[in-house]
Write an enzyme that holds these catalytic residues in place. Structure first.
Site, PDB file in Angstrom:
ATOM      1  N   ASN A 224       0.648  -1.344  -0.030  1.00 50.37           N
ATOM      2  CA  ASN A 224      -0.062   0.107   0.075  1.00 50.37           C
ATOM      3  C   ASN A 224       0.969   1.199  -0.001  1.00 50.37           C
ATOM      4  O   ASN A 224       1.298   1.753   1.100  1.00 50.37           O
ATOM      5  CB  ASN A 224      -0.881  -0.045   1.161  1.00 50.37           C
ATOM      6  CG  ASN A 224      -1.993   1.010   1.278  1.00 50.37           C
ATOM      7  OD1 ASN A 224      -1.694   2.021   0.120  1.00 50.37           O
ATOM      8  ND2 ASN A 224      -3.180   1.056   1.693  1.00 50.37           N
ATOM      9  N   CYS A 227      -2.460   5.271   0.485  1.00 52.51           N
ATOM     10  CA  CYS A 227      -3.350   5.535   1.315  1.00 52.51           C
ATOM     11  C   CYS A 227      -3.185   6.992   1.519  1.00 52.51           C
ATOM     12  O   CYS A 227      -2.201   7.673   1.984  1.00 52.51           O
ATOM     13  CB  CYS A 227      -3.512   4.892   2.604  1.00 52.51           C
ATOM     14  SG  CYS A 227      -4.778   5.325   3.845  1.00 52.51           S
ATOM     15  N   CYS A 472     -31.445  14.235 -22.330  1.00 53.78           N
ATOM     16  CA  CYS A 472     -32.778  13.604 -22.527  1.00 53.78           C
ATOM     17  C   CYS A 472     -33.289  12.750 -21.408  1.00 53.78           C
ATOM     18  O   CYS A 472     -32.544  11.654 -21.288  1.00 53.78           O
ATOM     19  CB  CYS A 472     -32.929  13.074 -23.916  1.00 53.78           C
ATOM     20  SG  CYS A 472     -34.605  12.414 -24.437  1.00 53.78           S
TER      21      CYS A 472
END
Length: 487
Positions: A224, A227, A472
């Site tokens: 990691n 983070c 739309c």
């Protein structure tokens, strides 16, 4: 004009109840499962859960609906669904795919986060059909979380959210506890891919955690580097933004263990390919991308003792950003050779497909599970299998990277042709949204007849930008054929 029910819009009102009362009283079908299929991209398959229902059953189901405003129009939904093409629906191609040398039963994984923080949670997810888990990041520091730690952006202030912010850090468990959980998970589920996510602060910590992961018997280790809200310097995205640190820490871990090593990339950087190239040179087996994006939300209810902070943003809103960074990794001459695990805004099988078509061999899901639970795996698998069956594809690996050849540089785009919008008068409800948007935000190429409430496209002014089609609300504007531009 005959009124029609908009299937997806009506299904979006459903609260997706646990143990849904509508299905409890419906003897011959499962309305809640059908609605969930519609919500998660499987409208063409939803009818199978209502095919045997009588109007009386559907009426009971509708009466049992506990919606806070008005019941979901289950009878109208059922009648609006087309019969399921059993010839295609019965085909269930294998979704098995290789990732870092492991044969995964499908490409759907839990992302390292609060959705996988203990043995019971992960075991339940694996039982429900998830192919593997990137367990919540383990570290050697004491983690003390804040309260509250989450915030979300909603369209109407409640219900489903399109953006999610979290201030959560890493696992609060002692490292020894988490690695024991991973060991037990691997022993019980040998066919599932169990990946330990780790984060160190020094070379020694990265090596120690990686060795502990390997000793626990996991199939790979995720680093990691990304983070965005660590309270300590030298951790998380502090590392991921530094190519040199990514290279060094990845190399340290690679030299220390024999299992695959997967650095997790931060999106909080101008060029994601720089740290990813460092991971490649260090011998990484794959990369995960992306982690959450640094962000701010202003809701006082999410303040911590009246204080706010920059933290990570996820959910549907970040998917285009994640796809762009996956694309850059897939096109870089170094990182294109790395296996990729895609993360960022994945809720439906179509979302997952987009990551796979840009080169990912698996995908990680987090925020969608936090909203809807592990049960979404049913529609992820069902939708992907149905898509493959319709295309006659038997190996999901054939989808990996298949859209990459369709990308080009802006300078190489076709600028000699145009695609005009086309209005389907049967679907047009006469709201005038297309006229308003084109008048005030486009090229004044639509007129609106107030008497007939009908818009008309002025071909001599239309530039084919398709803003009208996008605004739309009834899906009445489609595409004409591509033609050459007039001089």
């Amino acid at each position: 004009m005959t009124k029609r029910i908009h299937v997806e819009e009506e299904a979006s009102r459903c609260l997706l109840c646990v143990d849904a009362p509508c299905s409890q009283v419906c003897i011959s079908g499962d309305p809640a499962r059908a609605i969930r299929a519609i919500r998660f991209g499987n409208k063409s398959l939803a009818g199978q859960w209502l095919a045997d229902c009588t109007d009386a059953d559907l009426e009971k189901a509708e009466e049992a609906c506990i919606h806070y405003d008005q019941p979901i129009r289950i009878r109208e939904l059922a009648h609006a669904l087309e019969p399921v093409n059993s010839a295609v629906a019965d085909k269930q191609p294998s979704l098995a795919i290789d990732f870092c040398g492991f044969r995964c039963e499908n490409p759907f994984f839990l992302a390292s986060s609060s959705i996988c923080t203990n043995y019971e949670m992960v075991a339940r997810a694996l039982e429900e059909g998830w192919a593997g888990v990137y367990y919540k990041t383990i570290c050697l520091q004491e983690i003390r979380e804040v309260s509250p730690r989450f915030d979300a952006l909603h369209i109407d202030g409640k219900g489903d959210f399109y953006g999610f912010r979290n201030m959560e850090q890493l696992s609060e468990n002692p490292a020894e506890v988490d690695f024991d959980i991973l060991r037990r998970l691997k022993e019980r589920y040998p066919s599932k891919m169990i990946i330990a996510s780790i984060m160190g602060q020094t070379e020694e910590e990265w090596i120690e955690l990686a060795k502990m992961a390997e000793q626990a018997g996991v199939d790979a280790v995720e680093l990691n580097f990304s983070c965005p809200q660590m309270r300590l310097t030298g951790m998380g995205s502090d590392v991921g933004q530094n190519t040199e640190l990514v290279t060094f820490y990845t190399a340290y871990v690679k030299r220390s263990v024999k299992i695959p090593v997967i650095p997790k990339m931060t999106p909080n950087i101008t060029h994601i390919t720089h740290p990813a190239s460092g991971a490649y040179y260090a011998g990484a087996d794959a990369v995960s991308a992306i982690n959450t994006i640094k962000s701010i939300t202003m809701d006082d209810r999410s303040s911590v003792s009246s204080k706010k902070v920059v933290s990570g943003y996820s959910g549907r809103a970040i998917k285009p950003i994640a796809l762009r960074q996956i694309y850059e990794l897939a096109c870089n001459k170094l990182t294109k050779n790395l296996s990729k695990s895609g993360i960022g805004g994945i809720e439906t099988w179509r979302d997952a497909l987009e990551f796979i078509q840009l080169g990912c061999s698996n995908v990680q899901v987090c925020t969608a599970v936090m909203q809807y639970g592990y049960r979404i795996i049913d529609d992820l698998i069902l939708g992907m299998q149905h898509y493959m069956a319709e295309r006659g594809i038997t190996d999901i690996a054939d989808l990996v990277g298949e859209q990459l050849p369709n990308f080009t540089d802006p300078s190489d785009l076709d600028r000699e042709t145009i695609v005009y919008p086309r209005i389907d008068r049967d679907l047009c409800i006469g709201c005038g949204r297309c006229y308003l948007s084109c008048r005030d935000g486009g090229h004044q190429a639509i007129t609106f007849d107030a008497d007939t409430r009908q818009p008309h496209i002025v071909g001599t002014r239309c530039v084919g930008c398709h803003l009208c089609r996008l605004v739309c609300p009834s899906g009445a504007i489609g595409l004409a054929k591509r033609v050459g531009k007039k001089a």
